[in-house]
Design an enzyme around this catalytic site. Structure first.
Site, mmCIF file in Angstrom:
data_model
loop_
_atom_site.group_PDB
_atom_site.id
_atom_site.type_symbol
_atom_site.label_atom_id
_atom_site.label_comp_id
_atom_site.label_asym_id
_atom_site.label_seq_id
_atom_site.Cartn_x
_atom_site.Cartn_y
_atom_site.Cartn_z
ATOM 1 N N ALA A 1 0.880 -1.173 0.000
ATOM 2 C CA ALA A 1 0.000 0.000 0.000
ATOM 3 C C ALA A 1 0.915 1.220 0.000
ATOM 4 C CB ALA A 1 -0.871 -0.019 1.242
ATOM 5 N N GLY B 1 0.412 -4.813 1.013
ATOM 6 C CA GLY B 1 -0.811 -4.809 0.201
ATOM 7 C C GLY B 1 -0.628 -5.490 -1.156
ATOM 8 N N GLU C 1 4.477 -5.353 7.374
ATOM 9 C CA GLU C 1 3.780 -4.260 8.076
ATOM 10 C C GLU C 1 4.261 -4.030 9.501
ATOM 11 O OE1 GLU C 1 2.347 -6.354 6.001
ATOM 12 O OE2 GLU C 1 0.845 -5.326 4.789
HETATM 13 N N1 COA Z 1 4.609 3.023 -0.649
HETATM 14 C C1 COA Z 1 5.021 4.185 -1.195
HETATM 15 N N2 COA Z 1 6.137 4.287 -1.937
HETATM 16 C C2 COA Z 1 6.855 3.169 -2.147
HETATM 17 C C3 COA Z 1 6.480 1.925 -1.598
HETATM 18 C C4 COA Z 1 5.292 1.882 -0.813
HETATM 19 N N3 COA Z 1 4.858 0.737 -0.285
HETATM 20 N N4 COA Z 1 7.410 1.004 -1.953
HETATM 21 C C5 COA Z 1 8.318 1.645 -2.709
HETATM 22 N N5 COA Z 1 7.998 2.948 -2.812
HETATM 23 C C6 COA Z 1 8.714 4.009 -3.532
HETATM 24 C C7 COA Z 1 9.946 4.484 -2.775
HETATM 25 O O1 COA Z 1 9.589 5.428 -1.784
HETATM 26 C C8 COA Z 1 10.760 5.081 -3.900
HETATM 27 O O2 COA Z 1 10.209 6.330 -4.235
HETATM 28 P P1 COA Z 1 11.189 7.615 -4.448
HETATM 29 O O3 COA Z 1 12.072 7.223 -5.587
HETATM 30 O O4 COA Z 1 10.244 8.736 -4.770
HETATM 31 O O5 COA Z 1 11.929 7.780 -3.166
HETATM 32 C C9 COA Z 1 10.460 4.147 -5.086
HETATM 33 O O6 COA Z 1 9.224 3.493 -4.754
HETATM 34 C C10 COA Z 1 11.506 3.079 -5.308
HETATM 35 O O7 COA Z 1 11.690 2.366 -4.092
HETATM 36 P P2 COA Z 1 13.121 2.161 -3.368
HETATM 37 O O8 COA Z 1 12.872 1.935 -1.914
HETATM 38 O O9 COA Z 1 14.042 3.274 -3.739
HETATM 39 O O10 COA Z 1 13.606 0.832 -4.087
HETATM 40 P P3 COA Z 1 14.627 -0.247 -3.482
HETATM 41 O O11 COA Z 1 14.959 -1.167 -4.610
HETATM 42 O O12 COA Z 1 15.729 0.405 -2.756
HETATM 43 O O13 COA Z 1 13.774 -1.072 -2.384
HETATM 44 C C11 COA Z 1 11.822 -2.228 -1.533
HETATM 45 C C12 COA Z 1 12.685 -1.868 -2.780
HETATM 46 C C13 COA Z 1 10.578 -2.922 -2.045
HETATM 47 C C14 COA Z 1 12.617 -3.180 -0.634
HETATM 48 C C15 COA Z 1 11.478 -0.924 -0.763
HETATM 49 O O14 COA Z 1 10.932 0.011 -1.693
HETATM 50 C C16 COA Z 1 10.462 -1.120 0.346
HETATM 51 O O15 COA Z 1 10.819 -1.614 1.381
HETATM 52 N N6 COA Z 1 9.214 -0.695 0.108
HETATM 53 C C17 COA Z 1 8.172 -0.733 1.115
HETATM 54 C C18 COA Z 1 7.686 -2.142 1.315
HETATM 55 C C19 COA Z 1 6.647 -2.176 2.408
HETATM 56 O O16 COA Z 1 6.913 -1.963 3.575
HETATM 57 N N7 COA Z 1 5.417 -2.463 1.994
HETATM 58 C C20 COA Z 1 4.308 -2.603 2.910
HETATM 59 C C21 COA Z 1 3.521 -1.373 2.951
HETATM 60 S S1 COA Z 1 2.111 -1.595 4.003
#
Ligand code: COA
Length: 260
Positions: free
Chosen positions: A66, A112, A135
């Site tokens: 999400a 999500g 989460e």
């Molecule tokens: N919500 C909002 N934005 C998100 C997102 C999320 N769940 N997951 C990724 N993004 C965004 C990042 O903020 C980043 O945006 P920016 O370039 O404007 O800063 C972009 O997507 C790329 O993500 P980034 O974190 O730079 O990529 P990465 O390869 O370093 O890491 C993940 C990948 C998936 C490990 C990492 O993005 C992450 O941990 N995301 C959240 C996962 C999460 O906790 N999901 C559950 C939500 S309830």
């Protein structure tokens, strides 16, 4: 249909829905949830479509969760509202669609994103995919059905561990625990998923809809699944699909189901 965050492709009975926010790793914001609901509802009543496939755009993510930026400042009641509306509008909605929906998990399916994949009727992953419900690492719990559907798919102990550790598992580990049905290379993912969709399309759409209803009843504590099965079985009799299916068998030919 013109959408801001998703793309729809319709081809030979299969609708591919691509979540298209690659710069945010396809994170589900309010608009995406609303657009997915609108698209799925319309495809459910589109006579040219028999199976739907959901995938993420780009090579990195199915859906990375999400959109955290949308709920970071929410209160208790806003949090409840977010979960309730999301579950009703998208996650429970997909699970109960009468046409099969397959998740093609082509990269990260987190939070999500994994909950979306788990709402689909089954899942196929590419070998680069990573799945988890992180989460609790954000101080919250899965709110789009994850605490319910993960134990249904992998068992209580494994679900407890995955949720408590906020860890990620690989596609092959996900297959070992029953979270995904098949693992392919990223290049083969769509082709393989479409082959399964084609197998499904040889069968009666009306019977498949009844089967979805009966299988789902097994996980609904308010229902007696065996009773739902009896009703659903009976509903098939006399339908044009049933007449065609049984007649084709007796005439030793392939059926041509009229469907809905
Ligand atoms: N919500 C909002 N934005 C998100 C997102 C999320 N769940 N997951 C990724 N993004 C965004 C990042 O903020 C980043 O945006 P920016 O370039 O404007 O800063 C972009 O997507 C790329 O993500 P980034 O974190 O730079 O990529 P990465 O390869 O370093 O890491 C993940 C990948 C998936 C490990 C990492 O993005 C992450 O941990 N995301 C959240 C996962 C999460 O906790 N999901 C559950 C939500 S309830």
């Amino acid at each position: 249909m013109n959408f801001e965050t998703i793309l729809i492709d319709k081809n030979e009975g299969i609708a591919t829905i691509t979540i298209n926010r690659p710069q945010k790793l396809n994170a589900l914001n309010k608009t995406t949830i609303f657009e997915l609901h609108t698209a799925l509802k319309s495809l459910e009543s589109d006579a040219s479509i028999q199976v739907m496939i959901i995938i993420g755009s780009g090579e990195k993510a199915f859906v990375a969760g999400a959109d955290i930026s949308e709920f970071a400042n929410f209160s208790t009641s806003e949090g409840k509202d977010l979960a309730r509306k999301g579950q009703e509008m998208l996650f429970n909605f997909i699970e109960n669609l009468k046409k099969p929906v397959i998740a093609a998990i082509n990269g990260f399916a987190l939070g999500g994103g994994l909950e979306l994949a788990m709402s689909c009727h089954f899942r196929i992953a590419s070998d680069n995919a990573k799945m988890g419900l992180p989460e609790v690492s954000l101080g919250v719990i899965p709110g789009y059905g994850g605490t319910q559907r993960l134990p249904q798919l992998v068992g209580k102990g494994k679900a407890m561990e995955l949720i408590m550790t906020a860890g990620m598992i690989s596609a092959n580990e996900a297959k070992d625990v029953g979270l995904v049905n098949h693992v392919t290379t990223q290049e083969e993912l769509m082709g393989f998923t479409k082959k399964i969709a084609e197998k499904i399309m040889r069968n009666s759409p009306v019977a498949i809809a009844e089967a979805i209803k009966a299988i789902n009843a097994n996980f609904d504590t308010a229902k007696n699944g065996f009773e739902v099965e009896i009703e659903a079985f009976g509903n098939c009799f006399g339908t044009p699909d049933f007449i065609e299916g049984t007649t084709a068998f007796l005439e030793k030919r392939k059926p041509n189901f009229p469907g809905f």
